[in-house]
Design a protein around this motif. Structure first.
Motif, PDB file in Angstrom:
ATOM      1  N   LYS A   1       0.843  -1.204   0.000  1.00 42.55           N
ATOM      2  CA  LYS A   1       0.000   0.000   0.000  1.00 42.55           C
ATOM      3  C   LYS A   1       0.874   1.247   0.000  1.00 42.55           C
ATOM      4  O   LYS A   1       1.961   1.244   0.583  1.00 42.55           O
ATOM      5  CB  LYS A   1      -0.873   0.031   1.249  1.00 42.55           C
ATOM      6  CG  LYS A   1      -1.989  -0.995   1.243  1.00 42.55           C
ATOM      7  CD  LYS A   1      -2.868  -0.856   2.471  1.00 42.55           C
ATOM      8  CE  LYS A   1      -3.988  -1.884   2.412  1.00 42.55           C
ATOM      9  NZ  LYS A   1      -4.816  -1.856   3.615  1.00 42.55           N
TER      10      LYS A   1
ATOM     11  N   PRO B   1      -1.266   6.905   2.592  1.00 40.10           N
ATOM     12  CA  PRO B   1      -2.532   7.537   2.185  1.00 40.10           C
ATOM     13  C   PRO B   1      -2.484   9.062   2.344  1.00 40.10           C
ATOM     14  O   PRO B   1      -1.929   9.574   3.311  1.00 40.10           O
ATOM     15  CB  PRO B   1      -3.545   6.922   3.152  1.00 40.10           C
ATOM     16  CG  PRO B   1      -2.750   6.550   4.349  1.00 40.10           C
ATOM     17  CD  PRO B   1      -1.370   6.200   3.871  1.00 40.10           C
TER      18      PRO B   1
ATOM     19  N   ASP C   1      -7.652  10.475   0.104  1.00 41.27           N
ATOM     20  CA  ASP C   1      -7.789   9.080  -0.317  1.00 41.27           C
ATOM     21  C   ASP C   1      -8.890   8.387   0.483  1.00 41.27           C
ATOM     22  O   ASP C   1      -9.023   8.639   1.682  1.00 41.27           O
ATOM     23  CB  ASP C   1      -6.488   8.286  -0.035  1.00 41.27           C
ATOM     24  CG  ASP C   1      -5.383   8.661  -0.997  1.00 41.27           C
ATOM     25  OD1 ASP C   1      -5.710   9.271  -2.020  1.00 41.27           O
ATOM     26  OD2 ASP C   1      -4.215   8.352  -0.699  1.00 41.27           O
TER      27      ASP C   1
ATOM     28  N   GLU D   1      -8.756   5.515   1.548  1.00 39.58           N
ATOM     29  CA  GLU D   1      -8.055   4.683   2.537  1.00 39.58           C
ATOM     30  C   GLU D   1      -7.666   5.469   3.798  1.00 39.58           C
ATOM     31  O   GLU D   1      -7.335   4.887   4.816  1.00 39.58           O
ATOM     32  CB  GLU D   1      -6.757   4.132   1.923  1.00 39.58           C
ATOM     33  CG  GLU D   1      -6.943   3.093   0.852  1.00 39.58           C
ATOM     34  CD  GLU D   1      -7.118   1.702   1.449  1.00 39.58           C
ATOM     35  OE1 GLU D   1      -6.123   1.125   1.868  1.00 39.58           O
ATOM     36  OE2 GLU D   1      -8.265   1.239   1.496  1.00 39.58           O
ATOM     37  N   TYR D   2      -7.683   6.796   3.690  1.00 39.69           N
ATOM     38  CA  TYR D   2      -7.155   7.618   4.777  1.00 39.69           C
ATOM     39  C   TYR D   2      -7.937   7.403   6.084  1.00 39.69           C
ATOM     40  O   TYR D   2      -7.347   7.346   7.168  1.00 39.69           O
ATOM     41  CB  TYR D   2      -7.182   9.104   4.375  1.00 39.69           C
ATOM     42  CG  TYR D   2      -6.459   9.990   5.368  1.00 39.69           C
ATOM     43  CD1 TYR D   2      -5.061  10.048   5.391  1.00 39.69           C
ATOM     44  CD2 TYR D   2      -7.167  10.758   6.290  1.00 39.69           C
ATOM     45  CE1 TYR D   2      -4.394  10.845   6.298  1.00 39.69           C
ATOM     46  CE2 TYR D   2      -6.502  11.564   7.212  1.00 39.69           C
ATOM     47  CZ  TYR D   2      -5.116  11.605   7.204  1.00 39.69           C
ATOM     48  OH  TYR D   2      -4.460  12.397   8.121  1.00 39.69           O
TER      49      TYR D   2
ATOM     50  N   LYS E   1      -9.450   4.724   7.076  1.00 35.62           N
ATOM     51  CA  LYS E   1      -9.037   3.431   7.665  1.00 35.62           C
ATOM     52  C   LYS E   1      -7.704   3.595   8.374  1.00 35.62           C
ATOM     53  O   LYS E   1      -7.470   3.044   9.447  1.00 35.62           O
ATOM     54  CB  LYS E   1      -8.870   2.371   6.569  1.00 35.62           C
ATOM     55  CG  LYS E   1     -10.139   1.813   6.029  1.00 35.62           C
ATOM     56  CD  LYS E   1      -9.780   0.634   5.114  1.00 35.62           C
ATOM     57  CE  LYS E   1     -10.886   0.413   4.112  1.00 35.62           C
ATOM     58  NZ  LYS E   1     -10.471  -0.435   3.011  1.00 35.62           N
ATOM     59  N   PHE E   2      -6.797   4.334   7.741  1.00 30.87           N
ATOM     60  CA  PHE E   2      -5.475   4.567   8.322  1.00 30.87           C
ATOM     61  C   PHE E   2      -5.586   5.300   9.665  1.00 30.87           C
ATOM     62  O   PHE E   2      -4.987   4.892  10.665  1.00 30.87           O
ATOM     63  CB  PHE E   2      -4.624   5.371   7.327  1.00 30.87           C
ATOM     64  CG  PHE E   2      -3.381   5.974   7.923  1.00 30.87           C
ATOM     65  CD1 PHE E   2      -2.296   5.180   8.270  1.00 30.87           C
ATOM     66  CD2 PHE E   2      -3.297   7.345   8.150  1.00 30.87           C
ATOM     67  CE1 PHE E   2      -1.153   5.734   8.825  1.00 30.87           C
ATOM     68  CE2 PHE E   2      -2.164   7.906   8.703  1.00 30.87           C
ATOM     69  CZ  PHE E   2      -1.087   7.094   9.048  1.00 30.87           C
TER      70      PHE E   2
ATOM     71  N   TYR F   1      -3.189  -0.730   9.569  1.00 32.45           N
ATOM     72  CA  TYR F   1      -2.917  -0.260   8.204  1.00 32.45           C
ATOM     73  C   TYR F   1      -1.455  -0.521   7.855  1.00 32.45           C
ATOM     74  O   TYR F   1      -1.136  -1.017   6.764  1.00 32.45           O
ATOM     75  CB  TYR F   1      -3.240   1.233   8.084  1.00 32.45           C
ATOM     76  CG  TYR F   1      -3.226   1.716   6.658  1.00 32.45           C
ATOM     77  CD1 TYR F   1      -4.384   1.743   5.893  1.00 32.45           C
ATOM     78  CD2 TYR F   1      -2.028   2.114   6.056  1.00 32.45           C
ATOM     79  CE1 TYR F   1      -4.368   2.154   4.570  1.00 32.45           C
ATOM     80  CE2 TYR F   1      -1.997   2.525   4.740  1.00 32.45           C
ATOM     81  CZ  TYR F   1      -3.159   2.543   4.003  1.00 32.45           C
ATOM     82  OH  TYR F   1      -3.134   2.942   2.688  1.00 32.45           O
TER      83      TYR F   1
ATOM     84  N   SER G   1      -0.901  -4.142   7.229  1.00 31.51           N
ATOM     85  CA  SER G   1      -1.501  -4.606   5.967  1.00 31.51           C
ATOM     86  C   SER G   1      -0.714  -4.091   4.757  1.00 31.51           C
ATOM     87  O   SER G   1      -0.892  -4.590   3.647  1.00 31.51           O
ATOM     88  CB  SER G   1      -2.961  -4.165   5.880  1.00 31.51           C
ATOM     89  OG  SER G   1      -3.032  -2.756   5.728  1.00 31.51           O
ATOM     90  N   ALA G   2       0.125  -3.071   4.971  1.00 34.40           N
ATOM     91  CA  ALA G   2       0.950  -2.564   3.864  1.00 34.40           C
ATOM     92  C   ALA G   2       2.218  -3.397   3.671  1.00 34.40           C
ATOM     93  O   ALA G   2       2.866  -3.339   2.637  1.00 34.40           O
ATOM     94  CB  ALA G   2       1.337  -1.109   4.132  1.00 34.40           C
TER      95      ALA G   2
END
Ligand code: FE2
Length: 454
Positions: A341, A344, A348, A350-351, A353-354, A361, A364-365
């Motif tokens: 990933k 973010p 985004d 995704e931000y 979630k981050f 996060y 998961s990256a």
């Protein structure tokens, strides 16, 4: 720059900018700013890499500040993507964190830097420089030099296994869908990075340690200093310890070459030697054969210099690049071989979630558990010494020189020098003033290792 509690108005902002510029100039003049620059090596491949769902990378540049205690502290990270739209910036610049959110952004940015570093380390510095580029010299030595030739005998222990390991690497590591393609961010484009570095960056004449340090801006020539070099970072273990080994190899090779080749005509008229060098360049390094930087081979000095570089690359340089891979990179969050990933941005999707769970996060990256485990296993194997490894100064068979007492004495002196260097490095490693090699945990780790080997 000192922190200010006041929101700066335009005139104080100008003062701050001026103050920052003065400090940056001072840091530059004092040789306190350093950069790890992967921008040009990685950027050309990013469009192809980032089109995969599970591979995301930047071309990174990191600026470090040399602190008063001699350690390097990262202060700025630039993350670049290929520009797609003139109105949308393709670069992000992160500075040292100031709060919880920027701390996690900084962690992610550092992981991306380390992912670049891991790839370039493996594909350029390890594979290209110490395996692939050595291969032509070894093949040519076997084809052109008699086993009785003094240069063949000198090089022999440094040529053991390289061809076999290179063949295995082509079968399992760098092959299509092999370990490198599966486990590194650059995926199936990985070998393009090696090839580009070979075409545009690799130069045999800069592969010796002193030239390499000068090329990287870490040293300057200074005849008043040991080894003729002044290092800009006083406690730089790779350079300080490496130069001891480099000089010992250089001394042995010079003595050896001067014994067999007393003048330039002996080098020039040695048809086997000239054929070896000619074939190494013109057949083995054919793509670069016309480069003007190839060292000539007309004199004992030329021969000593080329042999010192080859022996350095095959022994100490390879050891520095290879055997620390698991200790330095075995813990994946510290040095991930790939990232899944990007960092973010606030707009985004995704931000959110981050911000909600930055640790999750971050994890998961990183590579998946399977990718991580496989990578750890591979670098653990790569970091292992062979059971019949020959170490510098421990030549198993000196009987081939039994009639040449000067050569035997030179090897014994080299052997003693390597023992002295080992003791010196051990002493440096426990010196609490040398903060780049000694600190919390380092002594305990050594004790554990020793008892494991018992
Ligand atoms: Fe290796």
């Amino acid at each position: 720059m000192p922190a200010s509690a006041c929101r700066p108005n335009s005139s104080s902002r100008k003062q701050q900018d001026a103050s920052t510029e003065i400090e940056a100039n001072f840091a530059l003049e004092e040789n306190r700013l350093y950069i790890i620059d992967y921008h040009d090596k990685i950027l050309p491949f990013l469009n192809q890499v980032n089109c995969f769902d599970d591979r995301k990378a930047y071309a990174t540049r990191t600026i470090f500040f040399l602190t008063p205690i001699g350690t390097l502290k990262p202060i700025v990270i630039e993350l670049s993507l290929p520009p797609v739209d003139p109105n949308s910036p393709s670069k992000q610049v992160l500075t040292s964190p100031v709060d919880a959110t920027t701390t996690w952004m900084w962690q992610l940015a550092k992981a991306h830097v380390c992912s670049n570093d891991c790839g370039v380390h493996q594909l350029v510095h390890h594979w290209l420089r110490t395996h692939a580029c050595m291969e032509p010299f070894i093949i040519s030595a076997h084809r052109q030099l008699s086993v009785m030739h003094p240069i063949y005998k000198l090089l022999h222990p440094h040529m053991r296994y390289t061809l076999k390991i290179n063949a295995l690497a082509r079968q399992y590591l760098i092959n299509a869908e092999g370990i490198i393609e599966n486990d590194f961010t650059t995926g199936k484009h990985s070998m393009l990075i090696s090839s580009a570095a070979y075409k545009d960056w690799w130069r045999f004449d800069l592969e010796g340690l002193p030239e390499d340090l000068i090329r990287r801006g870490l040293a300057t020539r200074d005849p008043t200093q040991p080894h003729g070099l002044r290092l800009f970072i006083e406690d730089y273990p790779y350079a300080n310890d490496g130069l001891l080994i480099w000089s010992a190899i250089e001394e042995l090779v010079r003595t050896y070459v001067n014994y067999y080749y007393q003048d330039p005509s002996m080098v020039c008229s040695d048809s086997e030697l000239q054929a070896w060098y000619y074939e190494s360049i013109n057949r083995g390094h054919e793509d670069l054969k016309n480069a003007s930087w190839w060292p000539r081979l007309y004199s004992p000095e030329d021969l000593s210099s080329t042999l010192t570089t080859l022996i350095w690359l095959a022994s100490a340089q390879h050891a520095a690049l290879n055997y620390g891979q698991y200790p330095y990179g075995g813990h994946i969050p510290i040095r991930p071989p790939l990232m899944r990933k990007l960092v973010p941005k606030e707009d985004d999707p995704e931000y959110a979630k981050f911000v909600a769970d930055p640790e999750q996060y971050f994890l998961s990256a990183l590579p998946s558990r399977f990718q991580s485990t496989r990578f750890m296993a591979v670098i653990d194997i790569l970091s292992t010494h062979s059971i019949d490894e020959e170490y510098l100064g421990e030549r198993k068979d000196l009987s081939t020189w039994s009639g040449d007492s000067e050569i035997l004495e030179a090897f014994y002196r080299f052997s003693m020098e390597m023992k002295r260097i080992e003791k010196e490095i051990e002493k440096r490693n426990v010196d609490p003033n040398l903060r780049n090699r000694h600190g919390a945990g380092t002594t305990a780790k050594k004790k554990k290792k020793r008892s494991a080997s018992l």
